[in-house]
Design a protein around this motif. Structure first.
Motif: not given
Ligand SMILES: C[S@@+](CC[C@H](N)C(=O)[O-])C[C@H]1O[C@@H](n2cnc3c(N)ncnc32)[C@H](O)[C@@H]1O
Length: 275
Positions: A14-19, A219-222
């Protein structure tokens, strides 16, 4: 004519962040398969999968197997793969979804595919965007520049590995460093000190290392925290942290090989390339 049986297994990431990181083909299998079986920890990704799948089986609860006396993570992974196989044997098209890339540090998909093929079912894996892919993009590191070594942290600790400090080193799962029981999902400062001591065979203790956590939703910071190697035992490590150790020294020319190549007659090299 094919002798393949009716059930079918497709493992997708699904990838790391699906969007934006879910490939169109993976999305298509998620939406059209008879059943989606997933071990996706991110709640937003899970909700989306549950919403679009015809039928959804969540594997996350299986991790509590580790609380049972005599069982460990290997039993959990075996049971997850067996659950996938049971649906394939029932003649369904099964989409098994994992976060990131379904085959990178994700043994369940490899086990399920091997078992399904051994029983005569069609089984395949589709690539997804892994933590390593995000890391290359976020940190601006080209693995081709110095080369890259990539391995699981505890594997690095307990096996005799040859580390090349002139290349990039990626250590996965540092939050489980030295966890030998395969039952717990943590580490300790003492175990991290063992890791540091082993790394210190090849790197100076004041070498900067990076604690990397790819953002898993918009909304998350790397996280890309640079710390000194010696400070690792007191650093805050999450289950999603990856430890990135940049090269400590410049590449050193192997002059004997260069001389050998230069000594080759130019014409012979051209002829061999043309052959
Ligand atoms: C079981 S592996 C799963 C890897 C996943 N299949 C992939 O393709 O990236 C778990 C490890 O992946 C890395 N990882 C997982 N999520 C991450 C994230 N958001 N950022 C950085 N590394 C991550 C960490 O090293 C973590 O301990």
């Amino acid at each position: 004519m094919t002798n393949e049986k009716q059930g079918k297994l497709i493992c997708v990431g699904t990838g790391m962040r699906m969007a934006g990181q879910l490939t169109p083909i993976a999305q298509s299998y998620i939406e059209t398969s008879d059943v989606v079986i997933a071990a996706v920890p991110n709640i937003f990704a899970r909700k989306w999968l549950q919403g679009v799948a015809k039928e959804y089986i969540c594997l996350l609860g299986y991790y509590s197997d580790c609380d049972v006396e005599g069982k460990n993570r290997r039993d959990t992974y075996r049971r997850m793969a067996d659950t996938i196989l049971a649906e394939v044997r029932a003649g369904k098209t099964v989409c098994a979804a994992f976060y990131g890339h379904p085959g990178i540090f994700a043994c369940i998909s490899h086990m399920a595919i091997a078992d399904a093929r051994a029983e005569g079912y069609h089984a395949e894996m589709l690539p997804g965007i892994s933590a390593e892919d995000c890391l290359v993009a976020d940190l601006g590191i080209d693995p081709g520049r110095t080369g890259m070594q990539s391995m699981e942290t505890t594997q690095f600790m307990i096996y005799e590995r040859r580390i090349d400090p002139t290349s990039l080193l990626i250590l996965w799962q540092p939050s489980l460093a030295g966890e030998l029981s395969l039952k717990r999902f943590d580490t300790t400062a003492a175990k991290l000190q063992v890791l540091v001591d082993k790394l210190a065979r090849d790197y100076p203790l004041d070498h900067p290392v990076i604690l990397y956590e790819a953002a898993t939703h918009p909304l998350e910071q790397t996280r890309m925290d640079s710390i000194l190697l010696r400070d690792l035992p007191t650093a805050s490590l999450q289950q999603i942290t990856t430890l990135v150790i940049p090269a400590a020294y410049p590449l050193k020319m192997d002059q004997a090989i260069v001389d050998q190549l230069n000594a080759m007659p130019a014409m012979a090299v051209v002829l061999e390339q043309a052959a």
